[in-house]
Scaffold this active site. Structure first.
Site, PDB file in Angstrom:
ATOM      1  N   ARG A 104       0.879  -1.181   0.000  1.00 31.62           N
ATOM      2  CA  ARG A 104       0.000   0.000   0.000  1.00 31.62           C
ATOM      3  C   ARG A 104       0.908   1.220   0.000  1.00 31.62           C
ATOM      4  O   ARG A 104       1.687   1.426   0.927  1.00 31.62           O
ATOM      5  CB  ARG A 104      -0.929   0.008   1.218  1.00 31.62           C
ATOM      6  CG  ARG A 104      -1.649   1.332   1.387  1.00 31.62           C
ATOM      7  CD  ARG A 104      -2.736   1.316   2.429  1.00 31.62           C
ATOM      8  NE  ARG A 104      -3.920   0.636   1.940  1.00 31.62           N
ATOM      9  CZ  ARG A 104      -5.133   0.755   2.488  1.00 31.62           C
ATOM     10  NH1 ARG A 104      -5.317   1.501   3.560  1.00 31.62           N
ATOM     11  NH2 ARG A 104      -6.167   0.108   1.989  1.00 31.62           N
ATOM     12  N   HIS A 131      -7.541   0.743  -6.353  1.00 34.48           N
ATOM     13  CA  HIS A 131      -7.667  -0.102  -5.155  1.00 34.48           C
ATOM     14  C   HIS A 131      -8.377  -1.403  -5.571  1.00 34.48           C
ATOM     15  O   HIS A 131      -9.517  -1.650  -5.176  1.00 34.48           O
ATOM     16  CB  HIS A 131      -8.465   0.660  -4.095  1.00 34.48           C
ATOM     17  CG  HIS A 131      -8.437   0.049  -2.735  1.00 34.48           C
ATOM     18  ND1 HIS A 131      -7.606  -1.003  -2.378  1.00 34.48           N
ATOM     19  CD2 HIS A 131      -9.165   0.348  -1.616  1.00 34.48           C
ATOM     20  CE1 HIS A 131      -7.822  -1.308  -1.107  1.00 34.48           C
ATOM     21  NE2 HIS A 131      -8.758  -0.518  -0.621  1.00 34.48           N
ATOM     22  N   GLN A 134     -10.266  -4.045  -3.195  1.00 39.29           N
ATOM     23  CA  GLN A 134     -11.581  -3.632  -2.690  1.00 39.29           C
ATOM     24  C   GLN A 134     -12.691  -4.018  -3.671  1.00 39.29           C
ATOM     25  O   GLN A 134     -13.782  -4.419  -3.269  1.00 39.29           O
ATOM     26  CB  GLN A 134     -11.581  -2.120  -2.453  1.00 39.29           C
ATOM     27  CG  GLN A 134     -12.886  -1.600  -1.889  1.00 39.29           C
ATOM     28  CD  GLN A 134     -13.169  -2.114  -0.486  1.00 39.29           C
ATOM     29  OE1 GLN A 134     -12.347  -1.967   0.397  1.00 39.29           O
ATOM     30  NE2 GLN A 134     -14.333  -2.725  -0.279  1.00 39.29           N
ATOM     31  N   ASP A 219     -17.419   7.004  -1.692  1.00 40.25           N
ATOM     32  CA  ASP A 219     -16.210   6.869  -0.868  1.00 40.25           C
ATOM     33  C   ASP A 219     -16.029   8.206  -0.151  1.00 40.25           C
ATOM     34  O   ASP A 219     -16.679   9.206  -0.492  1.00 40.25           O
ATOM     35  CB  ASP A 219     -15.016   6.560  -1.798  1.00 40.25           C
ATOM     36  CG  ASP A 219     -13.715   6.282  -1.047  1.00 40.25           C
ATOM     37  OD1 ASP A 219     -13.746   6.072   0.176  1.00 40.25           O
ATOM     38  OD2 ASP A 219     -12.652   6.284  -1.713  1.00 40.25           O
ATOM     39  N   CYS A 259     -16.547   1.467   0.629  1.00 40.06           N
ATOM     40  CA  CYS A 259     -15.361   0.677   0.991  1.00 40.06           C
ATOM     41  C   CYS A 259     -14.954   0.867   2.448  1.00 40.06           C
ATOM     42  O   CYS A 259     -14.241   0.032   3.001  1.00 40.06           O
ATOM     43  CB  CYS A 259     -14.202   0.997   0.057  1.00 40.06           C
ATOM     44  SG  CYS A 259     -13.546   2.674   0.248  1.00 40.06           S
ATOM     45  N   ARG A 287     -13.508  -8.638   2.137  1.00 37.32           N
ATOM     46  CA  ARG A 287     -12.090  -8.393   1.834  1.00 37.32           C
ATOM     47  C   ARG A 287     -11.264  -9.626   2.197  1.00 37.32           C
ATOM     48  O   ARG A 287     -10.362 -10.026   1.476  1.00 37.32           O
ATOM     49  CB  ARG A 287     -11.569  -7.172   2.621  1.00 37.32           C
ATOM     50  CG  ARG A 287     -12.155  -5.838   2.220  1.00 37.32           C
ATOM     51  CD  ARG A 287     -11.681  -5.405   0.847  1.00 37.32           C
ATOM     52  NE  ARG A 287     -10.239  -5.324   0.749  1.00 37.32           N
ATOM     53  CZ  ARG A 287      -9.498  -4.291   1.156  1.00 37.32           C
ATOM     54  NH1 ARG A 287     -10.081  -3.223   1.633  1.00 37.32           N
ATOM     55  NH2 ARG A 287      -8.169  -4.297   1.029  1.00 37.32           N
TER      56      ARG A 287
HETATM   57  N1   CP Z   1     -11.331  -0.110   2.513  1.00 39.32           N
HETATM   58  C1   CP Z   1     -10.044  -0.137   2.951  1.00 39.32           C
HETATM   59  O1   CP Z   1      -9.105  -0.398   2.195  1.00 39.32           O
HETATM   60  O2   CP Z   1      -9.912   0.124   4.278  1.00 39.32           O
HETATM   61  P1   CP Z   1      -8.534   0.327   5.071  1.00 39.32           P
HETATM   62  O3   CP Z   1      -7.948   1.631   4.625  1.00 39.32           O
HETATM   63  O4   CP Z   1      -8.954   0.331   6.507  1.00 39.32           O
HETATM   64  O5   CP Z   1      -7.613  -0.813   4.757  1.00 39.32           O
HETATM   65  N1  NVA Z   2     -10.087   6.821  -1.345  1.00 42.82           N
HETATM   66  C1  NVA Z   2      -9.714   6.359  -0.026  1.00 42.82           C
HETATM   67  C2  NVA Z   2      -9.906   4.875   0.077  1.00 42.82           C
HETATM   68  C3  NVA Z   2      -9.626   4.325   1.455  1.00 42.82           C
HETATM   69  C4  NVA Z   2      -9.779   2.834   1.521  1.00 42.82           C
HETATM   70  C5  NVA Z   2      -8.255   6.750   0.256  1.00 42.82           C
HETATM   71  O1  NVA Z   2      -7.416   6.617  -0.634  1.00 42.82           O
HETATM   72  O2  NVA Z   2      -7.981   7.194   1.367  1.00 42.82           O
END
Ligand code: CP
Ligand code: NVA
Length: 304
Positions: A104, A131, A134, A219, A259, A287
């Site tokens: 990540r 992502h 997800q 989101d 998400c 997930r």
């Molecule tokens: N939806 C998601 O990826 O959540 P986190 O940021 O908590 O991993």
């Molecule tokens: N768009 C959000 C998704 C979090 C899972 C971010 O990047 O923070």
């Protein structure tokens, strides 16, 4: 060795994508019924997190344990990555000791560089661009709660961000129609939209996007590292809140997904996210199951 990464949903074809969703539901059933599935004893997953996470970390770590393996959490604070060791060097070293990696990070280029220098499969666990993990969970959730997503209409409301880009990739792979309503200037990635123009309608009117939709999703308006734009964004996105009035324009049995993390009173009202049309808790749990299916696919198709 054949090496298979998952940096985008476009890294799997339509048939594999459908099989992944089916397998995820099967693994969920096995997990819930206590059927042993320690398919990868002694395999180790490296988890590189340059941004915070709740769901992604817990689902990968728990999932790997349930598959009989182990996971190692690696943050920039505790590794040399945070002190400027090159990504290429880090990827070579870490991947020489683990069987699979998830990353990540902020820029997609960094993720690509990690994958380019990794000796084991790399999974995209979120970048600023997309992502994809997800979306496996989202499609699994829709399939379980409403049936096949193929041919359905999905409405995306709010920011044209990493999640929105992954919805575009999903529309292509899982064969659904996608209507996206964003404020002016917050449209999703232009090149991606052009590539999948046949699936998409880009709008600025939330009601038009939601009309007769089977799935309504959104989101946070403030993604990680956009915290300083919080006040300005709250004003810019105010008309894009998913609330009961907006949901009433969708099909009567439309599903709501998010998400998470969610901010009630901003991108979604409490009555929608906590109401009967919401599938967000199943979505979060999925997930775990979807990523176990993904780990299985990547480990099986990347034999050393
Ligand atoms: N939806 C998601 O990826 O959540 P986190 O940021 O908590 O991993
Ligand atoms: N768009 C959000 C998704 C979090 C899972 C971010 O990047 O923070």
């Amino acid at each position: 060795m054949t090496l298979r990464h998952f940096l985008s949903l476009l890294d799997v074809d339509a048939q594999e994508a459908d099989q992944l969703i089916e397998r995820a539901s099967k693994l969920k059933h096995m997990q819930r019924h206590g059927t042993a599935h320690a398919l990868f004893p002694n395999k180790v997953l490296g988890m590189v997190f340059e941004k915070p996470s709740t769901r992604t970390r817990v689902s990968f770590e728990a999932g790997m344990a349930q598959l009989g393996g182990r996971a190692i959490f690696l943050s920039p604070n505790d590794t040399q990555l945070g002190r400027g060791e090159p990504i290429a060097d880090s990827a070579r070293v870490i991947s020489s000791m683990v069987d699979i990696l998830m990353v990540r990070t902020s820029s997609h280029t960094k993720l690509q560089e990690f994958a380019d220098h990794s000796a084991v499969p790399v999974i995209n666990a979120l970048t600023d661009y997309n992502h994809p993990c997800q979306l496996l969970a989202d499609v699994q959730t829709f399939s379980e709660l409403r049936g096949a997503i193929q041919g359905r209409t999905v409405a995306w409301l709010g920011d044209g961000n990493n999640m929105c880009n992954s919805y575009i990739e999903a529309a292509a792979v899982f064969d659904f129609e996608l209507r996206i309503a964003t404020p002016l200037g917050f449209e999703p990635n232009g090149a991606l939209c052009a590539q999948h123009a046949d699936r998409l309608t880009l709008l600025h009117d939330p009601a038009a996007a939601v009309r007769n939709a089977d799935l309504v999703t959104t989101d946070t308006w403030i993604s990680m590292r956009q915290e300083q734009e919080k006040q300005q964004r709250a004003q810019q996105f105010a008309l894009y809140q998913v609330n009961a009035e907006l949901m009433a324009q969708a099909k009567p049995d439309a599903l709501f997904l998010h998400c998470l993390p969610a901010y009630r009173g901003q991108e979604v009202s409490a009555e929608v996210i906590d109401g009967p049309q919401s599938g967000v808790w199943e979505q979060a749990e999925n997930r775990l199951h979807a990523q176990k299916a993904l780990i299985e696919l990547l480990l099986q198709s990347s034999q050393r």
